[in-house]
Design an enzyme around this catalytic site. Structure first.
Site, PDB file in Angstrom:
ATOM      1  N   ASN A 105       0.860  -1.186   0.000  1.00 24.41           N
ATOM      2  CA  ASN A 105       0.000   0.000   0.000  1.00 24.41           C
ATOM      3  C   ASN A 105       0.892   1.230   0.000  1.00 24.41           C
ATOM      4  OD1 ASN A 105      -2.347  -1.458   0.150  1.00 24.41           O
ATOM      5  ND2 ASN A 105      -3.051  -0.535   2.058  1.00 24.41           N
ATOM      6  N   ARG A 106       0.333   2.344  -0.406  1.00 24.62           N
ATOM      7  CA  ARG A 106       1.091   3.600  -0.413  1.00 24.62           C
ATOM      8  C   ARG A 106       1.135   4.156   1.013  1.00 24.62           C
ATOM      9  NH1 ARG A 106       2.007   6.565  -5.026  1.00 24.62           N
ATOM     10  NH2 ARG A 106       0.306   5.715  -6.261  1.00 24.62           N
TER      11      ARG A 106
END
Ligand code: CTP
Length: 216
Positions: free
Chosen positions: A28-29
């Protein structure tokens, strides 16, 4: 400032990495900045802070104990091993899924295209918030949303079983930046913090935690 002396607080931060094979992963960012600043603000107030962090490019804040992990399952195991705690704060951007099997050898691209099966990761926040025994007194989650921010965060707080949820709007340039706008949502109040430095959000949250623990 030592009003949190004697209080143990576990914070998760950063992304998790879910291995596909030795060279590829799902993630995920997340820069980890907000979680690290929260850990730092709490340590400055005298708390015993354990930061369970996914891979990020940030130094460990002064006075904080950091445990570095990679996957969601490792993150959950590390958090459970560090309990009991007075407060648990889930700031990490945990990957929702992982490959059903991490391959020992680099996979052929064509094989991945047709056979990458995903399974859901454990929900760390929900697991800790719904513990029968040894639940921390205060469990705080984060909700990174791009639309209907407060509405989705309210629903998420109930779904996850946490006491407070910090909602932030990530539709702009919040990801990786130094500023954030947020709402603190509990069962009886909603406080809006307009766009400000992430360090200021961390300081305000630490202040609220201090007040809540003193009131217990
Ligand atoms: N979280 C967690 N473990 C997971 C997923 C999320 O601990 N496997 C925590 C995050 O650290 C955050 C909160 O749950 O505090 C909300 O994360 P978010 O990704 O917004 O929630 P999801 O459950 O993944 O919901 P969505 O369907 O909106 O992605």
């Amino acid at each position: 400032m030592t009003r949190l002396a004697g209080k143990r607080i576990i914070v998760t931060a950063g992304p998790t990495l879910e291995a596909i094979d030795p060279v590829r992963f799902l993630s995920n960012r997340s820069s980890g900045k907000q979680g690290y600043l929260i850990a730092e603000a709490l340590a400055q107030r005298g708390a015993d802070v354990c930061l369970v962090s996914g891979p990020v490019c940030l130094p460990c804040p002064f006075g904080v104990t950091r445990i570095e992990v990679e996957s969601a399952r490792d993150m959950l195991a590390a958090v459970e091993a560090e309990l009991p705690a007075d407060v648990f704060i889930a700031v990490a951007a945990v990957a929702d899924w992982r490959p059903a099997q991490a391959r020992a050898r680099k996979a052929e691209k064509s094989a991945l295209e047709t056979s990458l099966h995903l399974v859901e990761n454990p929900d760390i926040l929900r697991t800790i918030a719904t513990r029968q025994a040894g639940r921390p007194d205060l469990v705080i989650g984060f909700a990174a949303e791009t639309h209907d921010v407060a509405g989705r965060a309210r629903a998420k707080r109930l779904r996850k079983g946490c006491d407070w949820i910090i909602a932030n709007d990530v539709s702009g340039d919040v990801m990786g930046g130094d500023e954030n706008a947020a709402w603190l949502i509990s069962d009886h109040e909603e406080i809006a913090w307009s766009r400000t430095q992430k360090a200021e959000i961390a300081a305000r949250l630490a202040g609220r935690i201090e007040a809540a623990l003193c009131a217990l």
